[in-house]
Design a protein around this motif. Structure first.
Motif, mmCIF file in Angstrom:
data_model
loop_
_atom_site.group_PDB
_atom_site.id
_atom_site.type_symbol
_atom_site.label_atom_id
_atom_site.label_comp_id
_atom_site.label_asym_id
_atom_site.label_seq_id
_atom_site.Cartn_x
_atom_site.Cartn_y
_atom_site.Cartn_z
ATOM 1 N N GLN A 90 77.111 31.804 50.546
ATOM 2 C CA GLN A 90 76.997 33.259 50.632
ATOM 3 C C GLN A 90 75.588 33.755 50.315
ATOM 4 O O GLN A 90 75.002 34.546 51.068
ATOM 5 C CB GLN A 90 78.013 33.913 49.685
ATOM 6 C CG GLN A 90 79.460 33.782 50.114
ATOM 7 C CD GLN A 90 80.160 32.550 49.553
ATOM 8 O OE1 GLN A 90 79.558 31.483 49.431
ATOM 9 N NE2 GLN A 90 81.440 32.690 49.218
ATOM 10 N N ASP A 91 75.044 33.316 49.200
ATOM 11 C CA ASP A 91 73.727 33.811 48.793
ATOM 12 C C ASP A 91 72.614 33.262 49.673
ATOM 13 O O ASP A 91 71.612 33.961 49.931
ATOM 14 C CB ASP A 91 73.464 33.475 47.322
ATOM 15 C CG ASP A 91 74.317 34.306 46.378
ATOM 16 O OD1 ASP A 91 74.499 35.509 46.649
ATOM 17 O OD2 ASP A 91 74.810 33.770 45.371
ATOM 18 N N SER A 92 72.770 32.031 50.146
ATOM 19 C CA SER A 92 71.746 31.446 51.025
ATOM 20 C C SER A 92 71.691 32.179 52.360
ATOM 21 O O SER A 92 70.611 32.449 52.899
ATOM 22 C CB SER A 92 72.034 29.957 51.265
ATOM 23 O OG SER A 92 71.970 29.236 50.044
ATOM 24 N N LEU A 93 72.861 32.535 52.904
ATOM 25 C CA LEU A 93 72.877 33.281 54.162
ATOM 26 C C LEU A 93 72.331 34.690 53.958
ATOM 27 O O LEU A 93 71.606 35.217 54.811
ATOM 28 C CB LEU A 93 74.294 33.334 54.728
ATOM 29 C CG LEU A 93 74.454 34.096 56.048
ATOM 30 C CD1 LEU A 93 73.508 33.561 57.117
ATOM 31 C CD2 LEU A 93 75.897 34.035 56.533
ATOM 32 N N LYS A 94 72.655 35.292 52.826
ATOM 33 C CA LYS A 94 72.103 36.616 52.517
ATOM 34 C C LYS A 94 70.579 36.570 52.516
ATOM 35 O O LYS A 94 69.910 37.430 53.107
ATOM 36 C CB LYS A 94 72.629 37.092 51.150
ATOM 37 C CG LYS A 94 72.052 38.429 50.704
ATOM 38 C CD LYS A 94 72.598 38.839 49.342
ATOM 39 C CE LYS A 94 71.968 40.152 48.874
ATOM 40 N NZ LYS A 94 72.496 40.557 47.547
ATOM 41 N N MET A 95 70.023 35.547 51.881
ATOM 42 C CA MET A 95 68.573 35.413 51.818
ATOM 43 C C MET A 95 67.980 35.162 53.211
ATOM 44 O O MET A 95 66.928 35.709 53.566
ATOM 45 C CB MET A 95 68.180 34.271 50.879
ATOM 46 C CG MET A 95 66.681 34.115 50.674
ATOM 47 S SD MET A 95 66.293 32.810 49.481
ATOM 48 C CE MET A 95 67.030 33.513 47.990
ATOM 49 N N MET A 96 68.668 34.349 54.014
ATOM 50 C CA MET A 96 68.201 34.078 55.366
ATOM 51 C C MET A 96 68.127 35.360 56.180
ATOM 52 O O MET A 96 67.160 35.593 56.918
ATOM 53 C CB MET A 96 69.137 33.070 56.045
ATOM 54 C CG MET A 96 68.688 32.616 57.422
ATOM 55 S SD MET A 96 69.880 31.493 58.224
ATOM 56 C CE MET A 96 69.767 30.074 57.133
ATOM 57 N N MET A 97 69.140 36.199 56.054
ATOM 58 C CA MET A 97 69.145 37.475 56.776
ATOM 59 C C MET A 97 68.009 38.375 56.304
ATOM 60 O O MET A 97 67.356 39.055 57.109
ATOM 61 C CB MET A 97 70.501 38.165 56.604
ATOM 62 C CG MET A 97 71.651 37.458 57.310
ATOM 63 S SD MET A 97 73.299 38.157 56.934
ATOM 64 C CE MET A 97 73.144 39.804 57.664
ATOM 65 N N GLN A 98 67.761 38.384 55.009
ATOM 66 C CA GLN A 98 66.684 39.205 54.473
ATOM 67 C C GLN A 98 65.322 38.716 54.952
ATOM 68 O O GLN A 98 64.446 39.516 55.298
ATOM 69 C CB GLN A 98 66.740 39.192 52.944
ATOM 70 C CG GLN A 98 67.933 39.931 52.369
ATOM 71 C CD GLN A 98 68.090 39.727 50.878
ATOM 72 O OE1 GLN A 98 67.760 38.658 50.338
ATOM 73 N NE2 GLN A 98 68.613 40.730 50.190
ATOM 74 N N LEU A 99 65.145 37.411 55.006
ATOM 75 C CA LEU A 99 63.861 36.838 55.396
ATOM 76 C C LEU A 99 63.499 37.136 56.848
ATOM 77 O O LEU A 99 62.315 37.252 57.182
ATOM 78 C CB LEU A 99 63.859 35.323 55.157
ATOM 79 C CG LEU A 99 63.798 34.884 53.692
ATOM 80 C CD1 LEU A 99 63.955 33.373 53.569
ATOM 81 C CD2 LEU A 99 62.480 35.329 53.041
ATOM 82 N N VAL A 100 64.507 37.261 57.725
ATOM 83 C CA VAL A 100 64.183 37.557 59.124
ATOM 84 C C VAL A 100 63.999 39.050 59.362
ATOM 85 O O VAL A 100 63.561 39.454 60.436
ATOM 86 C CB VAL A 100 65.247 37.000 60.097
ATOM 87 C CG1 VAL A 100 65.414 35.505 59.928
ATOM 88 C CG2 VAL A 100 66.583 37.716 59.966
#
Length: 251
Positions: free
Chosen positions: A218-228
């Motif tokens: 969950q948190d890794s995907l959240k960060m991935m979305m934020q980074l793009v």
């Protein structure tokens, strides 16, 4: 010297050449397409319908809007969005797999979903649409099968209007240790056997279990979305974290 690992990705627990992953995934969905909906009901005991209804309610979709359903498969979300946006709106169902796309088109036609739905075969990493076109984009249980997730998220961000939102409904990481043990046993022992009985294909459902474990939590995907570039990214766990709905906005 070039890094050879850059050309390698995960296909379940296996390491494969990136260019081969889409073909391997596509072969799976060609095999399971005809009984995809039946297997979804059996595997989740019908709960996938509740997860998808929650995603729809979280979409903020309104009459007249333009919606993109990425990896839309057999059209469960597309059908619901089509009713919401009405004849002045538009829903585009995109899937890279023509077998799934054909099943989805036939299913929605039988349900009388016509006029405001369009079908496009395309790779989520390179969406063939204008910039800033859609009010809302959904991807349901499809992101984990994409070779380059960041590239796909960037592609979705590009075609999303300013103020629009992305919904990512995907299997995730259970938040309770006891649930994790049960879920692992169910995923690695029950699902492949169910696939063998219903589809005569246990390997595809072994891949399903493996692909879920290799998908970002969950948190890794959240960060991935934020980074793009997505903003105000949040997620909601469902069924103890077995599934999570991530939301992100474009501002």
């Amino acid at each position: 010297m070039a890094d050879p690992t850059k050309d390698i990705t995960n296909f379940g627990f296996r390491k494969v050449i990136k260019d081969n992953k889409m073909h391997l995934v596509s072969d799976i969905f060609h095999t399971v397409a005809e009984k995809y909906d039946l297997m979804n009901d059996l595997m989740s005991l019908g709960i996938h319908r509740i997860w998808k209804c929650f995603a729809i309610k979280s979409s903020g979709a309104r009459r007249g809007q333009y919606i993109l359903d990425v990896a839309g498969g057999t059209g469960d979300l597309t059908a619901k969005f089509a009713k919401i946006v009405g004849e002045k709106g538009e829903v585009v169902l995109v899937d890279v797999n023509d077998s799934m796309l054909n099943i989805g088109r036939a299913k929605l036609r039988d349900k009388g979903v016509l006029g405001n739905v369009y079908y496009v075969q395309a790779n989520a990493e390179e969406l063939p649409f204008f910039d800033n076109y859609f009010d809302c984009i959904s991807i349901s249980f499809g992101l984990r099968n994409i070779t380059d997730k960041e590239k796909a998220l960037k592609s979705m961000l590009r075609v999303l209007k300013f103020g629009g939102r992305l919904l990512v409904l995907e299997f995730s990481k259970p938040i309770f240790p006891l649930l994790t043990k049960f879920y692992d046993a169910y995923s690695f022992y029950v699902l492949p056997r169910l696939g063998k009985i219903i589809v005569n294909d246990s390997d595809s459902y072994s891949y399903l279990a493996e692909s879920i474990r290799m998908h970002p939590d969950q948190d890794s995907l959240k960060m991935m979305m934020q980074l793009v570039g997505f903003e105000q990214v949040s997620y909601t766990n469902m069924s103890g974290g077995i599934v999570a709905l991530h939301r992100g906005f474009k501002f």
